[in-house]
Structures are given as structure tokens and as C-alpha cells.
Design a protein around this motif. Structure first.
Motif, mmCIF file in Angstrom:
data_model
loop_
_atom_site.group_PDB
_atom_site.id
_atom_site.type_symbol
_atom_site.label_atom_id
_atom_site.label_comp_id
_atom_site.label_asym_id
_atom_site.label_seq_id
_atom_site.Cartn_x
_atom_site.Cartn_y
_atom_site.Cartn_z
ATOM 1 N N VAL A 167 0.845 -1.491 0.114
ATOM 2 C CA VAL A 167 -0.232 -0.087 0.037
ATOM 3 C C VAL A 167 1.001 1.486 -0.039
ATOM 4 O O VAL A 167 0.279 2.046 -0.842
ATOM 5 C CB VAL A 167 -1.357 -0.125 1.272
ATOM 6 N N GLN A 168 1.660 1.208 1.345
ATOM 7 C CA GLN A 168 2.828 2.376 0.843
ATOM 8 C C GLN A 168 3.837 3.184 -0.445
ATOM 9 O O GLN A 168 4.374 4.068 -0.551
ATOM 10 C CB GLN A 168 3.405 2.739 2.383
ATOM 11 N N PHE A 178 5.065 6.472 -4.885
ATOM 12 C CA PHE A 178 5.080 5.988 -6.249
ATOM 13 C C PHE A 178 3.914 6.877 -6.743
ATOM 14 O O PHE A 178 4.253 7.846 -7.608
ATOM 15 C CB PHE A 178 5.230 4.906 -7.080
ATOM 16 N N GLN A 179 2.683 7.215 -6.369
ATOM 17 C CA GLN A 179 1.153 8.404 -6.781
ATOM 18 C C GLN A 179 1.761 9.129 -6.806
ATOM 19 O O GLN A 179 1.688 10.511 -7.373
ATOM 20 C CB GLN A 179 0.765 7.460 -6.540
ATOM 21 N N VAL A 196 4.051 13.396 3.689
ATOM 22 C CA VAL A 196 2.752 13.818 2.783
ATOM 23 C C VAL A 196 2.682 14.935 2.068
ATOM 24 O O VAL A 196 2.396 15.444 1.594
ATOM 25 C CB VAL A 196 1.871 12.310 2.839
ATOM 26 N N PRO A 197 2.204 15.561 3.792
ATOM 27 C CA PRO A 197 1.486 16.970 3.547
ATOM 28 C C PRO A 197 2.091 17.726 3.024
ATOM 29 O O PRO A 197 2.006 18.686 1.704
ATOM 30 C CB PRO A 197 0.718 16.997 5.528
ATOM 31 N N VAL A 225 -7.169 14.065 -5.712
ATOM 32 C CA VAL A 225 -7.367 13.152 -6.039
ATOM 33 C C VAL A 225 -6.469 12.473 -4.969
ATOM 34 O O VAL A 225 -6.988 12.152 -4.898
ATOM 35 C CB VAL A 225 -7.212 12.657 -7.276
ATOM 36 N N HIS A 226 -5.009 12.771 -4.843
ATOM 37 C CA HIS A 226 -3.725 11.941 -4.420
ATOM 38 C C HIS A 226 -4.219 12.568 -2.900
ATOM 39 O O HIS A 226 -3.818 11.534 -2.127
ATOM 40 C CB HIS A 226 -3.124 13.171 -4.791
#
Length: 299
Positions: A146-147, A152-153, A172-173, A185-186
Motif C-alpha cells: 500500500v505505502q 510512487f503515486q 506527505v502533506p 485526488v491524491h
């Protein structure tokens, strides 16, 4: 091809103090968790599922802080805050995988306490060595695909706003803030993944502890209630510290994020909580204290 981790560069006069503080915290985390691993392996009285999970949790905490703290210290010592996109992606991926493992392992540990307190006669059968190994293996491996996919996304995006990350690690943020165009979307995918690997285990933890507390209240003796509460309260405190600070960071709307607040909250679930975990699990656990005393007396 590079980002700049600003970290705590806005505090130029405190760089020496920060270096000392983070170095001491890192040593405390390493020594404390290594001590727990050694104690649980050496003392025959601690060869139980609860301490098997605790040893795995301690090893996880060492890996978890090693993803972020050495990089913080390197940036402070060298004042070179550049990090390649590849290194940033690797750091984020390992951080997210280990954070997922921590979330799942905390749920497993709460399930272990639920079976031990609510179904004590079935405990040796339910929490047999094979099942314990499967639960730990699932916790370590569960978040990897998952991570990796999420990392990658995120790094498949184009970054054009800036290359300056106003944070002390690649979270991430702050990375999404640098991306071009619409990232809704992300952001939605991040929320969904956090719900699956964070909120669901947290609900399982709360469910386990609601039943545990109901069972403890019905115990006939005050001594039995005290021992059960002592065992579970330390784990529940760790759960609240970890899930609480992480949830506030990842579930807040994007427009409410500020670099200062994000750094402060991130410090809690990346450094402060792992520092207190060994203290919480040792000082509030009579079995661990007794095992440590026996080892020291032998030496």
C-alpha cells in the motif's frame, strides 16, 4: 532533481541546542528499546505473547526513529539541507511503511490484552506461538504494498511550486504542497489509506479496550483490578499519543496546515512518543522492572 529540507533553519541560534536535544533523545530511544528487547529475551518469566509483541514493538521503534532522526542531525551538523528526490521518496516510503506497522501492531497488542483479560482460560490456545508469529508478520508486511504504491503515486506528480520543504523530513502533506495543479485526488487517496491503516486499527483498539474495561470493573478483587489496569493503561497511553497526533496531522483540511503546527505535531508521533514508550512500558510494568532488577543483580 533535489529538494531542500528547511527543517529548523528558522532557528539559527538554537542549532547547537537542537543538535544536543535530538542526539540525547535518539540515544534514549536506542538504549531504552534495546534494553526491553534484551530483557524480554533473557528472562524466562517474560516468554509470553505480551512480551513477544513488546520486543517486536521496541525493534520497530528503533527502525521508525532511524528513518528521520539521523537525517535531522546530519542537516544540523553539516547545514547542508539538500536531499535528492530519490532519497526523499525512500525516506517517505520507509516512514509510511513503519508507521503502518506500528498502527497494526498496536491493534494486535490490544487484541492480545483483550484475550488475556476477557478470555483467560482460552488465552494459551488462542494466542499460541504460531498465531503470534502470523500476527507480527502480518503487521510488518501489511503496509508494504500500500505505502509503496502511495509513495510512487505522490512522486509521479510534477513539482513546480518550489523545491523547499518546510519540514524536517519528507512527509506527505508538505510534499503535496509543492505539487503542480489540482492534488485533490491524491489527497483523497491519502485520506482513504490513512482510514484503512490508521482509523480501522484505532477503532479495533477502542473496541478491545471498551470490553477490557467492562471486564476489569467486574473483577472481584481490588488487587486483580489494579494489576489489569496497570498492564493496560500503559498500552492505552501509547495508543492515544501515537494515533492522536498522527490523526490531527493527516485528517486536518489542507487550508488549516501551517509549517510550524505540522512540525510540532510531527515531532510527537515521530520522536516524542517513541522516546516515552520504553519508559511507559518499563516503569508501569512490574514484571519488566523485576526482570531488569534480576539481570542487574546477576551482573
Amino acid at each position: 532533481m533535489q529538494f531542500v529540507l528547511l527543517g529548523f533553519s528558522d532557528l539559527p541560534k538554537l542549532q547547537g541546542l537542537l543538535s544536543g536535544v535530538f542526539s540525547i533523545i535518539y540515544l534514549i530511544i536506542l538504549i531504552g528499546n534495546c534494553l526491553i528487547i534484551i530483557i524480554t529475551k533473557m528472562d524466562s518469566a517474560l516468554q509470553k505473547p505480551m512480551y513477544f509483541f513488546l520486543a517486536n514493538f521496541s525493534f520497530l521503534e528503533i527502525c521508525y526513529v532511524t528513518v528521520t532522526v539521523p537525517r535531522i542531525l546530519f542537516n544540523i551538523w553539516t547545514q547542508d539541507r539538500h536531499i535528492s528526490i530519490m532519497a526523499c521518496g525512500v525516506q517517505m516510503c520507509f516512514f509510511l511503511m513503519l508507521a503502518t506497522t506500528e498502527s497494526l501492531l498496536l491493534a494486535v497488542m490490544s487484541y492480545d490484552r483483550y484475550v488475556a483479560i476477557c478470555n483467560p482460560l482460552l488465552y494459551p490456545v488462542v494466542m499460541n506461538p504460531t498465531k503470534c508469529t502470523h500476527l507480527v508478520t502480518g503487521s510488518w508486511l501489511g503496509g508494504i504494498p500500500v505505502q509503496i504504491g502511495q509513495t510512487f503515486q505522490i512522486f509521479s506528480l510534477d513539482f513546480c511550486n518550489s523545491n523547499r520543504i518546510d519540514h524536517f523530513f519528507c512527509d506527505v502533506p508538505p510534499i503535496l504542497n509543492l505539487a503542480c495543479g489540482d492534488t485533490s485526488v491524491h489527497e483523497l487517496s491519502v485520506y482513504v489509506i490513512v482510514m484503512v491503516v490508521g482509523a480501522v486499527p484505532f477503532v479495533l483498539v477502542l473496541t478491545s479496550y471498551s470490553r477490557i474495561i467492562a471486564t476489569i470493573v467486574r473483577l472481584p478483587t481490588a488487587k486483580g483490578r489494579g494489576k489489569a489496569f496497570s498492564t493496560c493503561s500503559s498500552h492505552l497511553l501509547v495508543v492515544i499519543l501515537f494515533y492522536g497526533s498522527a490523526a490531527i496531522t493527516y485528517f486536518r483540511p489542507k487550508y488549516t496546515h501551517s509549517p510550524g503546527t505540522d512540525k510540532l505535531l510531527s515531532l510527537f508521533y515521530t520522536i516524542v512518543t517513541p522516546m516515552f514508550n520504553p519508559m511507559i512500558y518499563t516503569f508501569r510494568n512490574k514484571d519488566v522492572i523485576s526482570a531488569l532488577r534480576k539481570i542487574l543483580l546477576k551482573k
